[in-house]
Design a protein around this motif. Structure first.
Motif, short mmCIF file in Angstrom:
data_model
loop_
_atom_site.label_atom_id
_atom_site.label_comp_id
_atom_site.label_asym_id
_atom_site.label_seq_id
_atom_site.Cartn_x
_atom_site.Cartn_y
_atom_site.Cartn_z
N PRO C 118 0.83 -1.22 0.00
CA PRO C 118 0.00 0.00 0.00
C PRO C 118 0.86 1.26 0.00
N GLU C 119 1.96 1.19 0.74
CA GLU C 119 2.88 2.33 0.76
C GLU C 119 3.41 2.60 -0.65
N TRP C 121 2.01 1.68 -3.53
CA TRP C 121 0.92 2.15 -4.40
C TRP C 121 0.69 3.65 -4.23
N ALA C 122 0.65 4.06 -2.97
CA ALA C 122 0.43 5.49 -2.68
C ALA C 122 1.55 6.32 -3.29
N LEU C 123 2.75 5.86 -3.06
CA LEU C 123 3.92 6.58 -3.53
C LEU C 123 3.97 6.66 -5.05
N LYS D 115 -6.24 8.29 -6.68
CA LYS D 115 -5.14 8.71 -5.82
C LYS D 115 -5.51 8.69 -4.35
N PRO D 118 -5.41 4.70 -2.40
CA PRO D 118 -4.09 4.14 -2.02
C PRO D 118 -3.46 4.93 -0.88
N GLU D 119 -3.64 6.24 -0.92
CA GLU D 119 -3.11 7.08 0.16
C GLU D 119 -3.75 6.68 1.48
N TRP D 121 -5.14 3.77 2.21
CA TRP D 121 -4.71 2.42 2.60
C TRP D 121 -3.35 2.47 3.29
N ALA D 122 -2.44 3.23 2.71
CA ALA D 122 -1.09 3.33 3.28
C ALA D 122 -1.18 3.94 4.67
N ASN D 125 -2.33 1.99 7.87
CA ASN D 125 -1.39 1.11 8.56
C ASN D 125 -0.67 1.82 9.70
N MET D 177 -5.10 0.32 -8.56
CA MET D 177 -3.69 0.57 -8.88
C MET D 177 -3.34 0.20 -10.32
#
Lengths: 207, 207, 207, 207
Positions: C118-119, C121-123, D115, D118-119, D121-122, D125, D177
């Motif tokens: 997930p990190e 994907w976000a990035l 966008k 995913p942000e 989801w990250a 955590n 994604m």
DNA sequence: AATGAATGAGCGTTCATTCAT
DNA sequence: TATGAATGAACGCTCATTCAT
């Protein structure tokens, strides 16, 4: 004695405005005593006074003006107290001197005074107005002492009376940090008072 | 007596770092004395020390750590001074007590001390660490006085010695705001010293 | 398959330097997984690696270079894994496809993978290099799937295989946020795996 | 269903303040989507909203309050959307399920959604509030799916419906994604949608 | 008189990066 | 290779003050 404090607040002729100013000055004093000058902010004063920051700034355009007016108010209240002490003409001069010492030491033991004056002393090293107020208040305090000294020993010259009064004042004010309200040696308050009386009268009689 | 202050600064064994820390602590003390705790900001300390804010934060991650280390340093220097006084074994006990009084009053007349302590007193009403430092310093000061009292009058009980020392301390510290450096009654300094000596010895001998 | 990752680290021919770089990259990955890219700082990596910030910057002049090298390392390890899967030639094609699904889902359930992707994907929405790495990794993953699809149904045209692989990949990767390690539906992991197998084979056989 | 989000913004009942807050939340969302949480700074939000940092802090005293309010707003808008979907009672249950899938996939293909999630989801955590929002949104999404499943196959037990909904959700969210807006396989969006429909209905009918 | 809104400077702190040794 | 020291920009946030209404 004429007592007119030059208010820095918005000129107002309505009762509402006058009482609001009173509320504000009390709020300012509360915050000052509670949190110290460091944390005396316009926001906190407004909150304490129950008004908005905008309205506070309507009455006092600057924090400095507010603070100085607050100092004036405290000065006035001490003027009153000292006047009262001077008017009480009971007992012997020695007893009256002891009464004054008792009053000053009891006052210094109130939570407000214990916190107010150290704050003022610290501030007076940086703020000329705080310095001026300090000098006014202590000059008045010493005058009371001088008058009582004069009753006990009229023959002393001015200079000696001044110095004795200054010495007495130092001793008493110095107790604030040690036997003031909540301080670690608060329990020695009465003994300090006793020593001060004994010591002062002794100094007086040996001049 | 072991004297090791736990430094809150960046651990460093290099000369450069050590002298920087010294510079920083001096700068902090200068700003504190000059401007008051109010205006003791990391930026001002950095400026005074001639370094950048980033570098100051390299040595002291928080303002609190810096401030506490600065207080520790002052405490240490007073510990030193008091130790010195206790070690000088010249003259009669009375003379040594007079010397201590002279030392304390002369110290209170230095610009740093005149400004430092009122700031500390004010702070101690709001900051627990300042309160702790105050208690440490004055406890040490009273111990020196107690020791000298014991030399003059060994037969006094502990409680009486403690109270006498407290009273002496109040009187002397109370002079700070009146005859300290730059204060309006600075010229009466010597007379205050004389009165204190006379008064203290008198109290002592009448117990 | 040649595997040479262009290292952005300081060129070094000593074993010490090589192992240090390994340590650094592992530290970077640990911090990235543990705290997220947000809190991936040079300081934290240096601390985790047990070296100083200065030394970390000796090996990696910029944080970006370090981060990209770390991504490369992860990419390499996935290349290895996928190669292994392709080499195992046991059982029927269907069974091998099920095995791959099982592997992918088990991997996604590890704490590292659950947090890492997930990190990433976000990035990838902001960092072109992260985007590139993502495409590389998933392109490789899909290739494995495509190869297995080809074994099951060799007659499918390339496009259909690609789309099937993409669909399978979406389904599996989408599980990360729901049945990944520590996620609230982790207990449904096996059921998801079963549904995926059933669904994929069904889609495959109806093409 | 009562929908009232507790706003963390400055309480205000004036139009100006209300619209400012709206502007701020939109600006925050824009920055979050555009640059990621990493670069969601008060300064950037203020700039985007066309106000000063001080004013932004007037409305939102902390970045956390702003961020949480922004998440709440997104959550509210999804609540609305899901409610709408549940209310449309046209066509057969199968067609409505297909419509939902179409809606979700089209939404995931918008630049914001591609966008935003995913942000989220990250972040989830590491940030408990992000985690909570994620669970709220997806729980609501699954509920919609569950309701439609129930229409198609009322005889399924709760557990099966839950697992089917979870599986569908994984598949669809996992597409973000890969076939989201600007992603490299965006062109396969329709095919993915078709496969999802086919696959879902098949799974449904074989239970 | 009073409010809510807005500004701009300053605060303590963190960070990537550079540099001398 | 590795360290400690240093820089400068940016961060979140608070504050005194101003302004329109």
């Amino acid at each position: 004695m004429k007592k007119r404090t030059a208010s820095r607040a918005k000129k107002t002729s309505f009762n509402k405005g006058q009482s609001r100013i009173k509320t504000i000055l009390e709020a300012a004093r509360d915050v000052f005593v509670d949190k110290g000058y460091n944390k005396l902010t316009m926001r906190k004063v407004a909150l304490q006074a129950g008004i908005t920051v905008g309205n506070l700034n309507y009455y006092y355009q600057t924090k400095e003006a507010l603070f100085h007016d607050m100092l004036d108010q405290v000065w006035e209240s001490y003027q009153c107290e000292f006047d009262k002490v001077l008017e009480t003409s009971s007992k012997t001069p020695e007893e009256r001197l002891s009464s004054l010492i008792a009053y000053l030491i009891q006052d210094l033991n109130t939570p407000e005074t214990t916190k107010f004056f150290p704050e003022l002393w610290a501030l007076s090293n940086h703020d000329p107005y705080a310095q001026k107020m300090m000098e006014q208040i202590y000059s008045a305090e010493r005058q009371v002492i001088i008058d009582l000294i004069a009753e006990v020993k009229p023959e002393l010259d001015e200079n000696t009376k001044n110095e004795l009064a200054l010495y007495f004042s130092c001793t008493i004010e110095g107790m604030t940090m040690f036997v003031g309200s909540g301080k670690s040696h608060e329990s020695s308050l009465k003994m300090m008072q006793q020593m001060a009386c004994e010591s002062f009268l002794n100094l007086l009689h040996t001049r």
